[in-house]
Design a protein around this motif. Sequence first.
Motif, short mmCIF file in Angstrom:
data_model
loop_
_atom_site.label_atom_id
_atom_site.label_comp_id
_atom_site.label_asym_id
_atom_site.label_seq_id
_atom_site.Cartn_x
_atom_site.Cartn_y
_atom_site.Cartn_z
N VAL A 1 0.87 -1.17 0.00
CA VAL A 1 0.00 0.00 0.00
C VAL A 1 0.91 1.22 0.00
N TYR A 2 0.36 2.39 -0.33
CA TYR A 2 1.17 3.60 -0.30
C TYR A 2 1.24 4.06 1.15
N LYS B 1 2.65 6.18 3.04
CA LYS B 1 2.60 7.54 3.57
C LYS B 1 1.32 8.27 3.16
N LEU B 2 0.50 7.65 2.39
CA LEU B 2 -0.76 8.28 2.00
C LEU B 2 -1.88 7.73 2.87
N LEU C 1 -13.00 0.00 7.52
CA LEU C 1 -11.81 0.85 7.68
C LEU C 1 -12.22 2.30 7.92
N ARG D 1 -12.94 4.14 10.41
CA ARG D 1 -12.32 4.96 11.44
C ARG D 1 -10.89 5.30 11.15
N VAL D 2 -10.31 4.63 10.19
CA VAL D 2 -8.92 4.97 9.83
C VAL D 2 -8.85 5.60 8.45
N ASP E 1 -8.61 8.53 7.38
CA ASP E 1 -7.59 9.55 7.18
C ASP E 1 -6.27 9.21 7.86
N GLU E 2 -6.13 7.96 8.24
CA GLU E 2 -4.86 7.54 8.84
C GLU E 2 -3.90 7.13 7.71
N LYS E 3 -2.60 7.34 7.94
CA LYS E 3 -1.62 6.88 6.95
C LYS E 3 -1.65 5.36 6.89
N ASN F 1 0.44 3.07 9.05
CA ASN F 1 0.17 2.92 10.48
C ASN F 1 -0.95 1.94 10.78
N SER G 1 -2.79 -1.76 11.12
CA SER G 1 -2.34 -3.09 11.54
C SER G 1 -2.23 -3.97 10.30
N GLY G 2 -1.56 -5.10 10.48
CA GLY G 2 -1.33 -6.00 9.35
C GLY G 2 -2.62 -6.36 8.64
N GLY G 3 -3.63 -6.72 9.42
CA GLY G 3 -4.89 -7.12 8.81
C GLY G 3 -5.58 -5.98 8.09
N GLN G 4 -5.51 -4.80 8.70
CA GLN G 4 -6.14 -3.64 8.07
C GLN G 4 -5.49 -3.32 6.73
#
Lengths: 344, 247, 270, 296, 421
Positions: C106-107, C109-110, C151, C153-154, C156-158, C161, C163-166
């Motif tokens: 996945v990217y 930092k985005l 996903l 709740r995340v 706007d999270e990079k 960051n 978890s592996g499954g996410q």
Amino acid sequence: MLATWRRYKLTRWLALVLLIVLILLPLPQFLAPERKLVTNSLLFSFTQLFMLIWMASNWNAFSGFTGYVDFGHAVFFGLGAYGTGVLMVKLGVPFPIAVLGGAIVAAIFAFLIGSATLRLKGPYFSIAMLGTFVAMREIVRIIKPITGGGSGLTLPPYLNRPLFYYVTLIGMAIVVLLIWLMRRTQFGASLIAIREDEVGAEMRGINTTRHKITIFCLACFSTGIVGGLWAYQNTFIDPDIVFFESRTIELVMMTILGGLGTVAGPVVGATVLYWLRDIIWANFLDYHLIVQGIMLILIVLFVPEGIMGIIGDPDSTSLGRLWKKHFGQGEETEQPTTTTEVQS
Amino acid sequence: MTMDSNNGRPLLEIQDVYSGYRTDFDILKGVNIHVKPGEIVCVIGPNGAGKSTVFKALYGFITVRQGRVLFDDRDITNIRPQDALKSGITIVPQLRSVFPQMTVKENLEMGMYLERDKKRINRQIDYIFDLFPRLAERAKQKVGTMSGGEQRMLEIGRALMWEPKLVLMDEPSAGLAPLITKSIFRGIKQLNQQIGLTVLMIEQNARQGLEISDRGYVLELGRNSYEGTGQELLHNSEVRRAFLGGH
Amino acid sequence: MTVALHSAESPSPARTDQPLLEGRGVSKFFGGLAALTDVDFQVYRGEVMGLIGPNGSGKTTLFDCLSCVQRVSQGEIHFKGTDITKFKPYQVAHLGLARTFQVIRVYRKLTVLENMLLSLQWGNLTMRNKFRPNSAETEARARQLIDFLLLKRVTDEKAGNLSGGQQRLLEIGMALMPDPDLLLLDEATSGVNPTLIEEIKSRIRILNEEQGKTFLLIEHNVQFISDLCSRVFVLNYGEKLAEGTPDEIMNNQEVIEAYFGAEAGDDDGF
Amino acid sequence: MEQLTQATINGVMLGGYYAVMVLGFSIIWGVMGVINLAHGEFIMIGAYLTWIMNKQFGWEPLTAIIVVVPVMFVLGYILQRILINRIIDRPYLISLLVTFSLAIIIANATKLIFTATPRTVNTVYSGFWRIGETSITVPKTRAIVLIAALIIMGLLWLFLQRTRLGKSIRAAAQNREAARIVGIEIAAVYALTFAICIALTGAAGVLISPTTPIYPFMGGPLTLKAFAITAMSGLGSIPGALAGGVVLGLVETLIATFVPGVGTNLGIVSSFVILVVVLVVRPQGLFGGLKAAEAH
Amino acid sequence: GSSDTEETATDTDTAAETTTDEGSAEVADAPAAESDDTMMEEACTDVITLGAAVSETGKYAREGKDTRQGYNTWLNWVNNEYGGIKVGDNCYKVEIVYYDDEGDPDTAASLVERLITEDEVDYLLGPYSSGLTMSTSAIAEKYGVIMIEGNGASEDIFSRGFQNIFAVLTPAGNYTESALKALADQGAKTVVIAYEDTAFPTSVGAGAEKWAKEYGMDVLAVETYPIDVADVTAIMTKFRDLNPDVFVGGGHYNDALLFVRASQELGFNPGAMVITVGPSNPEFPTEVGDAANYIIGPTQWERTMSWEDEYFGTPEEYAVRYEGEWGEPPSYQAAESTATALALQLAIEAAGTTDMDAVRQALFDLDVMTFYGPINFDETGKNAGKPMGAIQIQDGVINVVAPTEAAVTDLQYPMPAWEER
Ligand SMILES: Nc1ncnc2c1ncn2[C@@H]1O[C@H](COP(=O)(O)OP(=O)(O)OP(=O)(O)O)[C@@H](O)[C@H]1O
Ligand SMILES: Nc1ncnc2c1ncn2[C@@H]1O[C@H](COP(=O)(O)OP(=O)(O)OP(=O)(O)O)[C@@H](O)[C@H]1O
Ligand SMILES: [Mg+2]
Ligand SMILES: [Mg+2]
């Protein structure tokens, strides 16, 4: 979210006002030249600053977005300068056309060298470009009949400061605006994708080669223009002053300071570093380079995301966190939370 | 299944641990887990619940901000990785952790990096090769060129090289073919019974994981929400519905 | 281990005789090592096909060859009737093939949302549109998929960051985003919570049955394969070991020995 | 013919020097992922220390190695702890900028202390040996440099292959996380690696001192060379460094010798053209290295 | 504006340079406070302001300092002893406005522009280095302000057809003239030349080729090398095989060391080694040791030379004055800077007016002898009158050996082979 949006809107207004002020600044020159409200040397300082911002933006548009760190970007400045110089001196081409010619030379070279080196990853690309840069300096030295070799070329002196001021201001503004627009498009976003994971991007349907070369050529074309302008206003070019390693380093430093990969980063970084350096110079004299070096290390270590990084996301830098800890209250940054919406 | 899980004091005790990646935000908000000697304990939970984070906090990759970790009755809160190893804990992380340019054999040797006795190292290598014949076949291959599952075997083998008192396994079966998964689970059970190896593992393959476990925990939102023997959890309808994709 | 075979009964819509994706005599060598030898296979439009095999049998390598990440050493690959053997990966993607990766890509930092937006199908974009900001529809679609994959709740999270499954879930989302005709999923459910796997399963079924999407799945989750697939292809040491309905495969002695492992305890392996 | 032989001799000697000078840079890059742009400045410090020993105490330049190596080791260790440690996990651009700033600081501090005047050291073994009746000569200083370089490289190779520390350095280069898991004290390994490499680099400064002027800004071009050779020959590979150094030395010397007029300029160009070509054709370098295939 | 350092030097300001930052711009315009010891002079009321952007920091910091001290030596002399510049019946005090150009062409250009337009200086004194002179002279030309300089020797400065740039120093093309003439007189027949491929050494190299032919010598080979070269063995090997009488090397101090080392290592034994920059530096013999002997180098000026004028006397007298004032012996950069300002003064006095055109004409017409040597500008602004000196290191001592009118000892030729020393 809303707060962020407001802040950006404010920045935009500020930028617009600043631009208008800058455009009007040289008017006294024309209205009442004898009243030294605005002096030629002030305009000249601004011109230099605009050129730096312009070039830093170019560098950032390529290296900051794609992650390919071009450590020889000054080669395109040099090619633009020499292209312009040779066209004017040896072929008598008028300046505006010569500048375009120089920029085209830079872009063509960017296309050729980029086709080869853009296949390299990480530091290897950087070294290859650095190598290209050094090689090009020597090549320019060697082909004396065209370039004048080590003795350089003398351009017809034409030192119209207000004109250069306007040209560089408008050129810079256009470039920054274009980059700002570009970042909002799929093209711009895919440059970032290339930076993050090139193989992944390619497999998700982005023609990475074409994107890289396109942005590389555009950036180098733009830098070539700056090179041409610089050559004309300096009236004299030789291999060592136009192919000058520090020029690239300077752009990199400015961009990092402002914020790598952000549109406003190079603008802010170049401006801050330009004035900061003068202050250091004035206050430390013999030690100024040492002080500057220490300052740069501190910046890179503690504000790696740059000034824009602090503004945009205080959490990303240790300095930002410190700031937030002591002075921050306002915006609640949204925190990631684990997902357990198991059942509705 | 739960023959020897009730005797003795816990080998590992995680008491009310708070930890996270950013200074001002906790991922773990009070985790309590204990493992008795000779037990297999399985932690399950949704993605992003903080399971791997528990391991990272245990092994000194991130700091514990509040709470304690006890191992063998010693306080090992915020221990450094090499000291964790020295006190007898090894880890198989969730993401790949092999030395890609080294051969299988060299990788195993690195598992005993802190050991100076050559003979013992070789003995252990032979032992691992017995456990995983596939690795023996590839002893001289560069690990970077092996398939995902093969690398996983190697990682588990390397963690066992050290003859640890406790192994932390983060999804040991991820990416392994059923045959291998089975044999790994069976192997874990065997080691557990033969030499009393204690295992704390995280599994998304929760059914199989819980099958062989003495006890299990469910971790949600950085806290443990359920606890019980493997069978209890497997049959708890709440847990089944929420975490086992139960029918 | 014999499970009720869902999809064996469920009709495969729009299955035609022209294969959507076809490999002819595909071989791949790494130095002396033959990762794939002379593999022939077809994926038909509208089916869900499983690809299984022991670790190191060449499944991922086959995916790499199909999506042109790696050049085949011998053989040909056809997709939608086009010979794509010599294509670049992005060209294959433009034709309507999307895939996920066993080793997560996945990217980092985005943000999750940006990751999704970037995975839009590029073949459908004109040059002009490339220089235009994302449309509201695109974003709506991205958010919808993010919701589906839990996903939200995340958003706007990079991505780095997560978890592996996410991250795995995000991978699936990115593959779904461009609305491709054929999806290659490489162990898309490894490390994903079982409850969510059920969701993904039903989603795949919906996509397949209602929208006629074609799937090729690498899985070690036998339940998943047998619930979803109409056909299963088994690789072993880079060669085709068997091919057939899940039922057939699961009762195939060779496959059991090489892959599933006999029910009764046999003592090799550990 | 004699000219060719002479050029070859000169080229090989230059190459031997390049090789030893590049090693520290190459290993630091390979193990820590830090591209040390202050590399040339450490060579410069080594050379200045030699000059002090030579001018103040009348030592033979090469004997200064016994002072330079420990001093540089300590310097490297301290620097790693306070500075380099902080940039190891950062993107390479960060390490480039930090070490570049370090280079500026070192060079300018040296200028303040020693002034910009170039210095030279004097040896008893200046001059040359003549081969038979020919006009071919072997410069004594350079020959000794070559021999010393080979010895240093041999010792380093043994160290990396045979010792535990060497092994942990190689492991750390491949996967930091894994190295920590197996109990390698990664910070200590990095500090030692850096210290060893800086000591090695200082030794290169000792070796170079008899053949070149010593001045505060001599580092830049040396770093550039190190950069180029490392990229060509593969990170941390000792045989690679030797081969890469010699190839570069030979190319530069042969072109400089046989092209009249602008030969020396062309030699420089060609070495960078070769660099770019090698990188494009074989991005992992000609000889692999710590991160790529490692020969046993 | 930028915050460049600025200072004003007047008669009262002879001590080490005071540096202030931006706020002090007024100091430049305000008349300097008169101190008591100037009272005995009949007070000149008018002021001529000169402007100079000279490096105080940056890569030319050292040379820039010499340049300033050279200018200030003249300034103190003209204001305090000479009693101001005499123009007709009038007398003018002099002020110099200095800026620090940081050794950077952009900065230098900006500052010169500021000197002309804001500080409204009457005439400009040159910066240090050919490169900076190159870019700043264009600005002087644009505004028609005279720039007289002593530190830009590159021929290119004078080939642009500018009317406002004058230089008192011998231009680069003539650097090797005296040395080659002296060697030709001693019987040298063949020459090889190596020079760094940048503006100044290129002019030197081209000049050497010209003068060698002029004095009847054969040029066997010409080699160039890039800036910052680290190894010249290849060039020296080639030269060794040609076995020439004279080796001419042009470049930097470093290159001089490299040439000497390489010829020693390779056994290259020309009859004479002429190296442009380096040998005349007092540190050269100390650093190189015995190997420095017999090396010949051109020099613009040495304190042992035998020129003389009515203002500063002989070079030795000038040097004593300079040492008294600054506590260190004058470098040739200092001497040529003093001579630069002196030449301007003489031209103004000759013109009898401060009018720019008249002074310009007077400069073109100037033909005088000074402690620095003869000054006689040709139509491009170069000093065509002054021959270059040549020194040779003899037993560790730097002795002037040419031209004959300035020489103190004889040239030793040929130099013995390295093996025999
Ligand atoms: N780049 C490479 N160089 C050499 N060998 C390779 C390379 N890539 C893969 N291999 C080998 O090819 C074989 C097949 O690998 P592949 O990754 O396709 O297996 P897989 O079926 O996906 O296994 P898994 O289920 O464990 O992911 C393995 O034995 C592996 O060692
Ligand atoms: N390096 C990191 N930096 C910041 N946040 C992180 C980092 N790693 C994980 N997180 C966050 O911590 C939370 C817990 O992550 P963790 O890896 O422990 O989950 P997990 O329970 O192991 O999930 P999975 O089953 O998917 O592996 C997630 O929400 C994730 O976003
Ligand atoms: Mg996890
Ligand atoms: Mg695979």
